[in-house]
Design an enzyme around this catalytic site. Structure first.
Site, mmCIF file in Angstrom:
data_model
loop_
_atom_site.group_PDB
_atom_site.id
_atom_site.type_symbol
_atom_site.label_atom_id
_atom_site.label_comp_id
_atom_site.label_asym_id
_atom_site.label_seq_id
_atom_site.Cartn_x
_atom_site.Cartn_y
_atom_site.Cartn_z
ATOM 1 N N LEU A 253 0.846 -1.190 0.000
ATOM 2 C CA LEU A 253 0.000 0.000 0.000
ATOM 3 C C LEU A 253 0.877 1.233 0.000
ATOM 4 O O LEU A 253 1.972 1.207 0.535
ATOM 5 C CB LEU A 253 -0.866 0.025 1.264
ATOM 6 N N SER A 254 0.362 2.291 -0.573
ATOM 7 C CA SER A 254 1.135 3.529 -0.678
ATOM 8 C C SER A 254 1.670 3.962 0.676
ATOM 9 O O SER A 254 1.015 3.796 1.699
ATOM 10 C CB SER A 254 0.234 4.620 -1.241
ATOM 11 N N LYS A 255 2.863 4.527 0.647
ATOM 12 C CA LYS A 255 3.445 5.027 1.892
ATOM 13 C C LYS A 255 2.908 6.411 2.229
ATOM 14 O O LYS A 255 3.066 6.897 3.314
ATOM 15 C CB LYS A 255 4.963 5.127 1.745
ATOM 16 N N ARG A 256 2.302 7.043 1.212
ATOM 17 C CA ARG A 256 1.853 8.411 1.472
ATOM 18 C C ARG A 256 0.741 8.398 2.513
ATOM 19 O O ARG A 256 -0.271 7.721 2.365
ATOM 20 C CB ARG A 256 1.353 9.047 0.177
ATOM 21 N N GLN A 257 0.976 9.180 3.563
ATOM 22 C CA GLN A 257 0.059 9.160 4.692
ATOM 23 C C GLN A 257 -1.389 9.420 4.274
ATOM 24 O O GLN A 257 -2.305 8.760 4.740
ATOM 25 C CB GLN A 257 0.526 10.195 5.713
#
Ligand code: GLU
Length: 489
Positions: A253-257
């Site tokens: 999953l994306s690391k972007r918060q």
């Protein structure tokens, strides 16, 4: 007899709740409820680089918002506290002493530079990065001398050098690990703070955790944990590793918060019941395939045996589908309350006092209820109701091949028809009736009148139907908007 089932959720205080962690705590909650056991919240804050101020409070807040309650934890206490690891340092100290005495662990005095050198060599030779065990066989004399000289040390676990470690996972069955491949990993760092590997095992034992439930990413730690239980001579709890959550492409999953933080999903207007329903299906599936499920229904239907090891796919569109479903089923007054904060900026746009009243706002929300995928969509979707003077290009008034001029001619007819409907009879049905009776009698093409009317009322190509909008706007504003569209140059 007291039920000995105890599960824990053990997040690190990173400042936000990852959606994957919500899935973890949710399943742990479900299993605890299913087995009539307890769920404990424990804060794993030994990695102080990662620690964020106020993180525990915000974790408790967001867990409370999704509706998951704990039986013990830093916020409510319990008999097994403290529930924050940095408040348990004396417990770890006492326990590492035991292992030092029995030589199950050892002090390692290697400097940072030496370890870095070693790693670079290993990398060059394409060897796995692993401590070379230089300090494993230091004599007591050498150790004492180094301690006297104030040399800094970490404490490492002395792993068996051969054979294999068999670990039992409740979903996957037995998993075998070759001991020769295990690193003499660090249990206590040079500042005296334990690592996750040490603190979590000590705490799980002392807190009498019966089931260690965590994400599949922790499987590499599994043999280390089992060997630590063995070193202590403690009985290991049961382990359940929830399947990996993959994105649609099969990756992480994306690391972007903003894409994974539950707080952000909340702020965008996803409902807790939708998030729960969605996360409840990340790794488990009901036998009857009925996927719309409340938390209680999931608990009732859940069986651990139905959980698989196959990666669960995170499909944001599916979350949107669930969210839309729960929005559609919200009582309108509850939905208005949820939408209100997102409508404030729209409400400020209007000078018309009537549009600031609850009655108007309720109608505006109701008309969008069917379409909303998330609550925050209400702002854009309903802006045109509040803008007192719409701005749009006259070309969009034209339906299909007709010209804007023709659309304006048709709008004059619509204007005349609407004018005849008395204000006190200004309902969606009577507006429809007034227009359709005429159009049908004259065998006119409905789209050539209703499309321009709808665009005149909202100033955009897509919107709810024209009769609904007209009713909500009221007669005088409807007439004003149509008049403006007729006069557009
Ligand atoms: N503190 C670990 C984390 O941040 C918890 C892993 C576990 O549940 O053992 O995910």
């Amino acid at each position: 007899m007291e039920n000995k089932i105890r599960l824990r959720f053990a997040p690190s205080p990173t400042g936000f709740l990852h959606i994957g962690s919500l899935r973890t705590v949710l399943f742990s909650y479900i299993i605890a409820k299913k087995l009539k056991g307890k769920l404990i919240l424990r804060i794993e804050d030994t990695d102080q680089k990662r620690e964020v101020r106020g993180a525990t409070e915000s974790l408790v807040k967001i867990l409370d918002w999704v509706g998951l309650e704990f039986d013990e934890g830093p916020h409510i206490g319990g008999n097994f506290g403290p529930y924050i690891q940095t408040e348990r340092l004396d417990i770890y100290n006492k326990n590492i002493e035991k292992l030092l005495k029995e030589k199950r662990v050892y002090r390692c005095f290697c400097s940072f530079e030496r370890l870095q050198d070693m790693r670079e060599k290993q990398q060059a030779e394409k060897l796995p990065p692993r401590y070379d065990r230089t300090c494993r066989d230091l004599s007591d004399e050498e150790i004492n001398k180094k301690i006297k000289n104030d040399e800094k040390f970490v404490i490492r676990q002395a792993m068996p050098l051969s054979g294999e470690t068999v670990a039992l996972d409740e979903i996957r069955g037995k998993i075998k690990f070759k001991n020769a491949e295990l690193d003499d990993h660090v249990l206590i760092k040079s500042n005296g703070i334990p690592t996750y590997q040490f603190a979590s095992v000590v705490d799980d034992h002392i807190m009498e955790i019966s089931h260690v439930t965590r994400a599949e990413e922790w499987i590499p730690s599994f043999p280390k944990n089992i060997l630590l239980y063995q070193a202590f001579g403690w009985k290991a709890p049961k382990f359940i590793h929830y399947p990996f959550i993959a994105n649609k492409e099969g990756g992480k999953l994306s690391k972007r918060q903003g894409d994974v933080a539950v707080e952000d999903f909340r702020d965008k207007g996803y409902l807790p019941e939708a998030l729960i329903n969605f996360c409840g299906l990340l790794g488990w599936h009901p036998k009857d395939d009925n996927e719309i499920l409340s938390l209680d229904e999931i608990i009732a239907k859940f069986e651990l045996g139905d959980m698989g090891a196959k990666p669960a796919i995170f499909d944001i569109e599916k979350l949107g589908y669930f969210n839309g479903y729960y929005i559609r089923h919200k009582p309108i007054d509850d939905l208005v309350k949820l939408c209100r904060p997102y409508l404030e900026e729209n409400i400020e746009l209007t000078k018309n006092q009537k549009k600031k009243e609850d009655e108007f706002i309720k109608k505006v929300v109701a008309i969008e209820q069917e379409r909303l995928k998330k609550i925050s969509d209400i702002t854009e979707a309903t802006k045109f109701f509040f803008v007192d003077d719409l701005n749009y290009e006259k070309d969009i008034l034209a339906w299909r091949k007709m010209s804007a001029k023709e659309a304006q001619v048709n709008l004059s007819i619509v204007y005349k028809l609407l004018e005849k409907i008395p204000e006190e009879n200004w309902t969606n049905d009577s507006i429809e009736d007034g227009l359709m009776t005429y159009l049908q009698a004259k065998e006119l093409r409905v789209g050539e009148y209703l499309w321009p009317m709808r665009v005149a009322l909202c100033g955009q190509k897509a919107s709810p139907g024209p009769f609904d909008i007209a009713e909500i706007l009221g007669k005088s504003e409807t007439m004003k908007r149509i008049e403006k569209s007729i006069n557009l140059n």
